[in-house]
Design an enzyme around this catalytic site. Structure first.
Site, short mmCIF file in Angstrom:
data_model
loop_
_atom_site.label_atom_id
_atom_site.label_comp_id
_atom_site.label_asym_id
_atom_site.label_seq_id
_atom_site.Cartn_x
_atom_site.Cartn_y
_atom_site.Cartn_z
N ASP A 161 45.76 43.86 -30.39
CA ASP A 161 45.18 44.45 -29.17
C ASP A 161 45.88 45.72 -28.71
O ASP A 161 45.88 46.02 -27.52
CB ASP A 161 45.25 43.40 -28.03
CG ASP A 161 43.90 43.30 -27.31
OD1 ASP A 161 42.88 43.59 -27.96
OD2 ASP A 161 43.90 42.97 -26.12
N GLY A 199 45.27 48.81 -30.23
CA GLY A 199 44.47 50.01 -30.50
C GLY A 199 44.33 50.37 -31.96
O GLY A 199 43.94 51.49 -32.29
N LYS A 211 38.02 45.95 -43.20
CA LYS A 211 38.90 44.98 -42.54
C LYS A 211 38.89 43.75 -43.44
O LYS A 211 37.86 43.06 -43.54
CB LYS A 211 38.33 44.66 -41.15
CG LYS A 211 39.03 43.54 -40.40
CD LYS A 211 39.84 44.05 -39.24
CE LYS A 211 40.46 42.89 -38.47
NZ LYS A 211 41.41 43.37 -37.45
N ARG A 231 32.83 47.53 -34.21
CA ARG A 231 33.42 48.48 -33.26
C ARG A 231 33.67 49.83 -33.94
O ARG A 231 33.40 50.88 -33.37
CB ARG A 231 34.73 47.90 -32.72
CG ARG A 231 35.51 48.79 -31.80
CD ARG A 231 34.88 48.95 -30.44
NE ARG A 231 34.80 47.70 -29.72
CZ ARG A 231 35.79 47.13 -29.04
NH1 ARG A 231 36.96 47.72 -29.01
NH2 ARG A 231 35.61 46.01 -28.41
N PRO A 279 45.71 59.25 -26.29
CA PRO A 279 45.82 58.74 -24.91
C PRO A 279 44.83 57.60 -24.70
O PRO A 279 43.91 57.41 -25.50
CB PRO A 279 45.44 59.95 -24.06
CG PRO A 279 44.61 60.81 -24.94
CD PRO A 279 45.02 60.54 -26.37
#
Ligand SMILES: Nc1ncnc2c1ncn2[C@@H]1O[C@H](COP(=O)(O)OP(=O)(O)OP(=O)(O)O)[C@@H](O)[C@H]1O
Ligand SMILES: [Mg+2]
Length: 207
Positions: A12, A14, A32, A46, A183
């Site tokens: 989790d 990023g 993946k 995603r 960011p």
């Protein structure tokens, strides 16, 4: 041909967002190997949404497991045995970006953690790390675990607001390259992500 592994200091943090940006920028394929947890959508879905890549670039996972926990446990719940010999990077034309699950010491089977799998592949590996408190410890431990297995580390990709002391400490003590920083994007979509990646990274570092 460019084949890169994206791992990270934790779940989790990023990895998927970074992998989507990288795959999009490289016009790459994305894979993946093991998806654990299907509620709320897969990482592949995603990446398809955030990378702008055509669906054909998103390769099918070797294992799709229902439960959102470590793959060894998720596989046991599904009555599946993960065969590490099936976890071979697919042969594709063009670049390939591979995303691991969780961090480097997440178990895949009773005997194998992700770092062991990366050691089989020996592909340039990117560590995604937060910039927030705790990241120096997690990042340096991840670097040690990979080095111990002779996994080539391409560098660290940071996620979050700039925290110069932490980023510098990781680069210095870990003797790794600072690849750049994404960011936290208030409106995360394919366009804002591509722009942030272009501003924060040099694509040549990944070629
Ligand atoms: N740069 C960013 N800007 C905004 N939101 C982000 C950013 N990076 C990550 N997030 C958000 O943080 C959450 C976790 O990110 P992500 O799914 O990429 O983590 P992960 O490391 O791939 O997790 P996992 O271990 O489950 O694969 C997601 O909701 C994602 O949208
Ligand atoms: Mg992910």
């Amino acid at each position: 041909m460019t084949r890169l592994v994206v791992t990270g200091t934790d779940t989790d943090i990023g990895k998927t967002v970074f992998a989507a940006a990288l795959a999009g920028a490289l016009d790459a394929n994305y894979w993946k190997p093991v998806q654990a947890g299907l509620d709320g959508g897969s990482d592949a879905a995603r990446v398809a949404a955030l990378s702008g890549l055509s669906p054909s670039r998103i390769l099918p996972e070797a294992y799709r497991l229902v439960t959102p926990c470590s793959p060894d446990r998720a596989a046991a719940i599904d009555g599946v045995t993960i065969d590490p010999d099936r976890l071979v990077p697919p042969a594709v034309a063009g670049p390939l970006v591979i995303e691991g699950a969780g961090g480097v010491m997440v178990p895949l089977t009773d005997r194998l953690v992700f770092a062991d799998l990366f050691a089989r592949w020996r592909l340039p590996t990117i560590i995604v790390a937060r910039t927030t408190l705790g990241t120096i410890n997690h990042s340096l431990l991840s670097i040690e675990a990979l080095r111990r297995r002779d996994v080539p580390i391409l560098g660290v990709a940071f996620v979050g607001e700039a925290v110069a002391h932490s980023e510098d400490a990781i680069v210095r003590l870990g003797a790794v390259r600072h690849l750049g920083r994404l960011p936290i994007l208030p409106a995360l979509d394919a366009a804002s992500l591509a722009a942030a990646f272009a501003a924060g990274f040099d694509l040549e570092d990944f070629a």
